[in-house]
Design a protein around this motif. Structure first.
Motif, mmCIF file in Angstrom:
data_model
loop_
_atom_site.group_PDB
_atom_site.id
_atom_site.type_symbol
_atom_site.label_atom_id
_atom_site.label_comp_id
_atom_site.label_asym_id
_atom_site.label_seq_id
_atom_site.Cartn_x
_atom_site.Cartn_y
_atom_site.Cartn_z
ATOM 1 N N TYR A 177 -5.999 -0.403 4.563
ATOM 2 C CA TYR A 177 -5.787 -1.708 5.213
ATOM 3 C C TYR A 177 -6.977 -2.060 6.100
ATOM 4 O O TYR A 177 -7.520 -3.174 6.045
ATOM 5 C CB TYR A 177 -4.499 -1.654 6.035
ATOM 6 C CG TYR A 177 -3.879 -3.004 6.328
ATOM 7 C CD1 TYR A 177 -4.625 -4.173 6.340
ATOM 8 C CD2 TYR A 177 -2.515 -3.106 6.596
ATOM 9 C CE1 TYR A 177 -4.042 -5.404 6.606
ATOM 10 C CE2 TYR A 177 -1.920 -4.336 6.863
ATOM 11 C CZ TYR A 177 -2.694 -5.475 6.872
ATOM 12 O OH TYR A 177 -2.123 -6.701 7.131
ATOM 13 N N PHE A 184 0.269 5.172 -1.473
ATOM 14 C CA PHE A 184 -0.603 5.847 -0.521
ATOM 15 C C PHE A 184 0.213 6.532 0.572
ATOM 16 O O PHE A 184 1.184 5.955 1.075
ATOM 17 C CB PHE A 184 -1.554 4.854 0.161
ATOM 18 C CG PHE A 184 -2.600 4.262 -0.743
ATOM 19 C CD1 PHE A 184 -3.132 4.984 -1.784
ATOM 20 C CD2 PHE A 184 -3.064 2.978 -0.527
ATOM 21 C CE1 PHE A 184 -4.098 4.440 -2.613
ATOM 22 C CE2 PHE A 184 -4.034 2.414 -1.341
ATOM 23 C CZ PHE A 184 -4.553 3.150 -2.391
ATOM 24 N N ALA A 216 -2.913 4.651 3.722
ATOM 25 C CA ALA A 216 -2.595 3.222 3.701
ATOM 26 C C ALA A 216 -3.252 2.517 4.880
ATOM 27 O O ALA A 216 -3.768 1.402 4.747
ATOM 28 C CB ALA A 216 -1.083 3.023 3.729
ATOM 29 N N LEU A 221 0.820 -1.209 0.000
ATOM 30 C CA LEU A 221 0.000 0.000 0.000
ATOM 31 C C LEU A 221 0.857 1.265 0.000
ATOM 32 O O LEU A 221 0.525 2.251 -0.667
ATOM 33 C CB LEU A 221 -0.938 -0.004 1.209
ATOM 34 C CG LEU A 221 -2.003 -1.103 1.211
ATOM 35 C CD1 LEU A 221 -2.744 -1.134 2.539
ATOM 36 C CD2 LEU A 221 -2.990 -0.912 0.060
ATOM 37 N N ARG A 222 1.957 1.245 0.731
ATOM 38 C CA ARG A 222 2.811 2.439 0.813
ATOM 39 C C ARG A 222 3.717 2.576 -0.407
ATOM 40 O O ARG A 222 3.772 3.629 -1.035
ATOM 41 C CB ARG A 222 3.659 2.382 2.090
ATOM 42 C CG ARG A 222 2.878 2.487 3.375
ATOM 43 C CD ARG A 222 2.449 3.931 3.660
ATOM 44 N NE ARG A 222 3.590 4.698 4.171
ATOM 45 C CZ ARG A 222 4.069 5.797 3.603
ATOM 46 N NH1 ARG A 222 3.531 6.253 2.497
ATOM 47 N NH2 ARG A 222 5.089 6.439 4.124
#
Length: 222
Positions: free
Chosen positions: A123, A114, A119, A108-109
Motif C-alpha cells: 500500500y 498478502f 500488504a 491486498l489482504r
C-alpha cells in the motif's frame, strides 16, 4: 458547500480559497459557513473526502486489475483536482476516505493474499508512486519534448559549446522529439514494474515461511 469549495480550489488552487470567497460563491455571509465547519482545516478535510469519493477501487476482479484501476483512477482524480496533491493523507479522514483505505487493504489482504506487513508495504509503495507521480505531473511542463527543446536553446544561449559537453542530455532532446513523451505512458510503465514485483512477493514469502530455521546453538558442556 464542499462542492463549491472544490470548484473554487480547482479554479485557483487551495491557497486562493478563502471563506469569504466561498461565502460569495454560495451567496451567504461568511459567518454562515462556520455552522458547517469549524475552520479552513476542517473544510479541507471535507474537500479531500470528496476527492476520495471519486476514486474507484473495483471489486470482483483480480487484485492486480483492481490495483491498476485504482491507481489510474487516483491519478485522474488528482489531475482534476491538482490542489489535492500532497493533501490526500493529511487531516481527519471522512467516510469516503475510510471506505477507500479499507477497500484497498481488503484487496491486498483478502484478494492478493498478502500477509499484513506485506500488504502495508504494498500500500505504501503504491501510494508513494501514485502521489509522487501526481506531484511531478503537476509541476512539470505538459509538453515534455517542447520543454526539452526550450531548455536546449537556453543552454546554447549561455555557453558556446551548447550540449556538446552533455551528450546524453542532447540525446534526450533529440530522441524525445522523435519518439514523443506522455505522462500516461510513463505512469503505466512504472505501474507495471510495481505490480510485477508485488506479484512475486506472496510466493517468496511462502518459500521463506517453509524454510525451517536452524536450531539455536547450545553452549558447550550442555
Amino acid at each position: 458547500m464542499l462542492r463549491a469549495a472544490v470548484e473554487l480550489a480547482d479554479e485557483g488552487g487551495f491557497e486562493a480559497l478563502t471563506m469569504r470567497r466561498l461565502a460569495d460563491r454560495l451567496s451567504v455571509v461568511p459567518m454562515a459557513l462556520y455552522k458547517h465547519v469549524a475552520d479552513k482545516r476542517e473544510l479541507l478535510d471535507g474537500m479531500v473526502d470528496l476527492v476520495f469519493a471519486e476514486v474507484e477501487v473495483p471489486v470482483d476482479v483480480d487484485w492486480r486489475t483492481a490495483m491498476r484501476l485504482r491507481a489510474a483512477s487516483m491519478r485522474q482524480a488528482l489531475l482534476r483536482h491538482p490542489w489535492a496533491v500532497g493533501r490526500m493523507e493529511t487531516g481527519t479522514p471522512g467516510p469516503a476516505n475510510l471506505h477507500h483505505h479499507n477497500a484497498v487493504m481488503r484487496c491486498l489482504r483478502r484478494d492478493a493474499g498478502f500477509p499484513f506487513r506485506m500488504a502495508v508495504h504494498a500500500y505504501n509503495l503504491m501510494d508513494a508512486y501514485v502521489y509522487g507521480f501526481a506531484l511531478q505531473e503537476k509541476t512539470l511542463a505538459g509538453d515534455i519534448p517542447a520543454e526539452a527543446a526550450r531548455r536546449q536553446e537556453a543552454v546554447v544561449d549561455r555557453q558556446p559549446s551548447g550540449l556538446e559537453d552533455y551528450p546524453y542530455l542532447a540525446e534526450v532532446v533529440t530522441e524525445l522529439a522523435k519518439t514523443g513523451f506522455t505522462f500516461a505512458d510513463e505512469f503505466e510503465f512504472g505501474l507495471d514494474l510495481i505490480l510485477d514485483g508485488l506479484g512475486r512477493m506472496p510466493q517468496q514469502a511462502s518459500r521463506a515461511a517453509d524454510i525451517e530455521p536452524d536450531p539455536p546453538l547450545r553452549p558447550s558442556g550442555q
